[in-house]
Design a protein around this motif. Structure first.
Motif, PDB file in Angstrom:
ATOM      1  N   UNK A 215       0.838  -1.196   0.000  1.00  0.00           N
ATOM      2  CA  UNK A 215       0.000   0.000   0.000  1.00  0.00           C
ATOM      3  C   UNK A 215       0.878   1.253   0.000  1.00  0.00           C
ATOM      4  N   UNK A 216       1.883   1.250   0.861  1.00  0.00           N
ATOM      5  CA  UNK A 216       2.771   2.414   0.962  1.00  0.00           C
ATOM      6  C   UNK A 216       3.497   2.660  -0.357  1.00  0.00           C
ATOM      7  N   UNK A 217       4.013   1.592  -0.961  1.00  0.00           N
ATOM      8  CA  UNK A 217       4.742   1.731  -2.210  1.00  0.00           C
ATOM      9  C   UNK A 217       3.843   2.245  -3.328  1.00  0.00           C
TER      10      UNK A 217
ATOM     11  N   UNK B 276       5.725  12.160   4.447  1.00  0.00           N
ATOM     12  CA  UNK B 276       6.085  10.805   4.838  1.00  0.00           C
ATOM     13  C   UNK B 276       4.789  10.017   5.027  1.00  0.00           C
ATOM     14  N   UNK B 277       4.799   8.782   4.568  1.00  0.00           N
ATOM     15  CA  UNK B 277       3.618   7.932   4.634  1.00  0.00           C
ATOM     16  C   UNK B 277       3.903   6.744   5.543  1.00  0.00           C
ATOM     17  N   UNK B 278       3.039   6.535   6.513  1.00  0.00           N
ATOM     18  CA  UNK B 278       3.140   5.384   7.405  1.00  0.00           C
ATOM     19  C   UNK B 278       1.852   4.582   7.269  1.00  0.00           C
ATOM     20  N   UNK B 279       1.979   3.256   7.088  1.00  0.00           N
ATOM     21  CA  UNK B 279       0.803   2.401   6.919  1.00  0.00           C
ATOM     22  C   UNK B 279       0.835   1.283   7.952  1.00  0.00           C
ATOM     23  N   UNK B 280      -0.253   1.167   8.713  1.00  0.00           N
ATOM     24  CA  UNK B 280      -0.382   0.088   9.699  1.00  0.00           C
ATOM     25  C   UNK B 280      -1.779  -0.518   9.588  1.00  0.00           C
ATOM     26  N   UNK B 281      -1.838  -1.791   9.282  1.00  0.00           N
ATOM     27  CA  UNK B 281      -3.117  -2.506   9.182  1.00  0.00           C
ATOM     28  C   UNK B 281      -4.099  -1.805   8.248  1.00  0.00           C
ATOM     29  N   UNK B 282      -3.589  -1.309   7.151  1.00  0.00           N
ATOM     30  CA  UNK B 282      -4.436  -0.656   6.164  1.00  0.00           C
ATOM     31  C   UNK B 282      -4.773   0.782   6.478  1.00  0.00           C
ATOM     32  N   UNK B 283      -4.291   1.303   7.598  1.00  0.00           N
ATOM     33  CA  UNK B 283      -4.542   2.694   7.974  1.00  0.00           C
ATOM     34  C   UNK B 283      -3.353   3.547   7.541  1.00  0.00           C
ATOM     35  N   UNK B 284      -3.593   4.531   6.688  1.00  0.00           N
ATOM     36  CA  UNK B 284      -2.532   5.407   6.184  1.00  0.00           C
ATOM     37  C   UNK B 284      -2.457   6.656   7.045  1.00  0.00           C
ATOM     38  N   UNK B 285      -1.260   6.983   7.514  1.00  0.00           N
ATOM     39  CA  UNK B 285      -1.040   8.223   8.263  1.00  0.00           C
ATOM     40  C   UNK B 285      -0.122   9.110   7.436  1.00  0.00           C
ATOM     41  N   UNK B 286      -0.557  10.338   7.196  1.00  0.00           N
ATOM     42  CA  UNK B 286       0.197  11.300   6.400  1.00  0.00           C
ATOM     43  C   UNK B 286       0.892  12.289   7.328  1.00  0.00           C
ATOM     44  N   UNK B 287       2.220  12.309   7.244  1.00  0.00           N
ATOM     45  CA  UNK B 287       3.031  13.199   8.069  1.00  0.00           C
ATOM     46  C   UNK B 287       3.846  14.116   7.160  1.00  0.00           C
ATOM     47  N   UNK B 288       4.235  15.269   7.695  1.00  0.00           N
ATOM     48  CA  UNK B 288       5.110  16.152   6.948  1.00  0.00           C
ATOM     49  C   UNK B 288       4.530  17.541   6.807  1.00  0.00           C
ATOM     50  N   UNK B 289       5.065  18.298   5.854  1.00  0.00           N
ATOM     51  CA  UNK B 289       4.679  19.694   5.667  1.00  0.00           C
ATOM     52  C   UNK B 289       4.215  19.941   4.243  1.00  0.00           C
ATOM     53  N   UNK B 290       3.244  20.818   4.113  1.00  0.00           N
ATOM     54  CA  UNK B 290       2.740  21.231   2.805  1.00  0.00           C
ATOM     55  C   UNK B 290       2.856  22.740   2.702  1.00  0.00           C
ATOM     56  N   UNK B 291       2.952  23.257   1.478  1.00  0.00           N
ATOM     57  CA  UNK B 291       3.101  24.703   1.280  1.00  0.00           C
ATOM     58  C   UNK B 291       1.811  25.358   0.822  1.00  0.00           C
TER      59      UNK B 291
ATOM     60  N   UNK C 186      -6.061   4.458  -3.006  1.00  0.00           N
ATOM     61  CA  UNK C 186      -5.083   3.368  -3.063  1.00  0.00           C
ATOM     62  C   UNK C 186      -5.738   2.064  -2.597  1.00  0.00           C
ATOM     63  N   UNK C 187      -5.703   1.013  -3.413  1.00  0.00           N
ATOM     64  CA  UNK C 187      -6.327  -0.265  -3.030  1.00  0.00           C
ATOM     65  C   UNK C 187      -5.802  -0.784  -1.698  1.00  0.00           C
ATOM     66  N   UNK C 188      -6.721  -1.258  -0.855  1.00  0.00           N
ATOM     67  CA  UNK C 188      -6.356  -1.819   0.434  1.00  0.00           C
ATOM     68  C   UNK C 188      -6.426  -0.847   1.584  1.00  0.00           C
ATOM     69  N   UNK C 189      -6.577   0.464   1.289  1.00  0.00           N
ATOM     70  CA  UNK C 189      -6.618   1.460   2.352  1.00  0.00           C
ATOM     71  C   UNK C 189      -7.983   1.446   3.033  1.00  0.00           C
TER      72      UNK C 189
ATOM     73  N   UNK D 164      -8.482   3.447   6.049  1.00  0.00           N
ATOM     74  CA  UNK D 164      -8.680   4.729   6.744  1.00  0.00           C
ATOM     75  C   UNK D 164      -7.478   5.625   6.463  1.00  0.00           C
ATOM     76  N   UNK D 165      -7.710   6.934   6.476  1.00  0.00           N
ATOM     77  CA  UNK D 165      -6.625   7.897   6.257  1.00  0.00           C
ATOM     78  C   UNK D 165      -6.604   8.884   7.415  1.00  0.00           C
ATOM     79  N   UNK D 166      -5.432   9.057   8.020  1.00  0.00           N
ATOM     80  CA  UNK D 166      -5.281  10.010   9.115  1.00  0.00           C
ATOM     81  C   UNK D 166      -4.333  11.123   8.693  1.00  0.00           C
ATOM     82  N   UNK D 167      -4.756  12.344   8.956  1.00  0.00           N
ATOM     83  CA  UNK D 167      -4.008  13.511   8.521  1.00  0.00           C
ATOM     84  C   UNK D 167      -3.254  14.150   9.687  1.00  0.00           C
ATOM     85  N   UNK D 168      -1.912  14.227   9.561  1.00  0.00           N
ATOM     86  CA  UNK D 168      -1.075  14.923  10.550  1.00  0.00           C
ATOM     87  C   UNK D 168      -0.250  16.010   9.851  1.00  0.00           C
TER      88      UNK D 168
END
Length: 244
Positions: free
Chosen positions: A160-162, A180-195, A210-213, A215-219
């Protein structure tokens, strides 16, 4: 996909000699927003749509112009507007400049044509005869049908991450951010900075698709480009991917 894959065949058309009122009643009865106008030889000569009825003498919406504007328009254009607002035949009010496609025209080209010309429907021709029509509704139907056939099998977290990183690598707006993308048990966590804060929604959408996702968490933190001030997300936003 191409025009023949999504078009509505057996198109209902209007006769150029039909009355405007007859055509309008027909469109209302059959819930049709536009009709190709075809003459007795089978040739496409125009399009009649709801827009052609916006300014009509019956509704007292025909354009009122000032004298100086009349001078700029000239008698020719003024006469053409009068014909359009007062004409009783389809041929007198229809749009004569018609953009068409063939059965083999790719959907991408059709969408580009609709966007560029700001039109809602495109007749499909075969040997210069109308064999179908592609409307915005047809494109919506195609979108829903294709979404239903997407591969939805769950994948492992690494895959999923790839997949998500590969998607973002192809998008220029994503390259302008530090993600940065972290995936655990199909849950995607989005980390980092945007402009730009609009990148946040786009990144979440990319993750959701993305297939298999599950839940998405925004940080994601927003770095204001002018001042450099870092604006942290007000709260952790979690979105669940809903089945189609």
């Amino acid at each position: 996909m191409k025009a023949s894959d999504i078009m509505t065949p057996g198109v209902i058309s209007a006769d150029p000699d039909a009355t405007v009122l007859h055509a309008a009643r027909y469109m209302l009865q059959h819930h049709i927003s536009g009709l190709p106008v075809i003459d007795k030889s089978g040739a496409l000569v125009g399009i009649l749509s709801e827009g052609n009825f916006l300014r009509r003498r019956e509704t007292h919406t025909d354009r009122k112009t000032s004298r100086w504007l009349e001078f700029l328009m000239g008698p020719g254009k003024m006469a053409a507007e009068y014909t359009h607002t007062h004409g009783s035949k389809v041929s007198e009010v229809m749009t004569t400049k018609v953009h068409t496609v063939t059965e083999d025209t790719p959907l991408e080209k059709i969408v580009e044509l609709m966007e560029k010309r700001r039109i809602k429907r495109v007749p499909v021709l075969h040997n210069n005869k109308v064999v179908g029509i592609v409307t915005r509704s047809n494109l919506m139907h195609a979108m829903v049908s294709l979404a239903r056939t997407e591969h939805k099998a769950a994948k492992d977290d690494a895959a999923i991450r790839q997949k998500l990183l590969s998607e973002l690598k192809n998008e220029k707006w994503a390259l302008a951010s530090m993600i940065n993308v972290v995936v655990r048990d199909g849950v995607v966590e989005l980390w980092g900075a945007i402009v730009d804060d609009r990148q946040r929604e786009a990144l979440i959408v990319a993750a959701e698709n993305t297939p298999g996702v599950k839940e998405v968490k925004n940080h994601l933190a927003w770095v204001e480009p002018t001042s450099g001030v870092v604006i942290e997300p007000s709260d952790e936003v979690a979105r669940v991917r809903q089945p189609i």
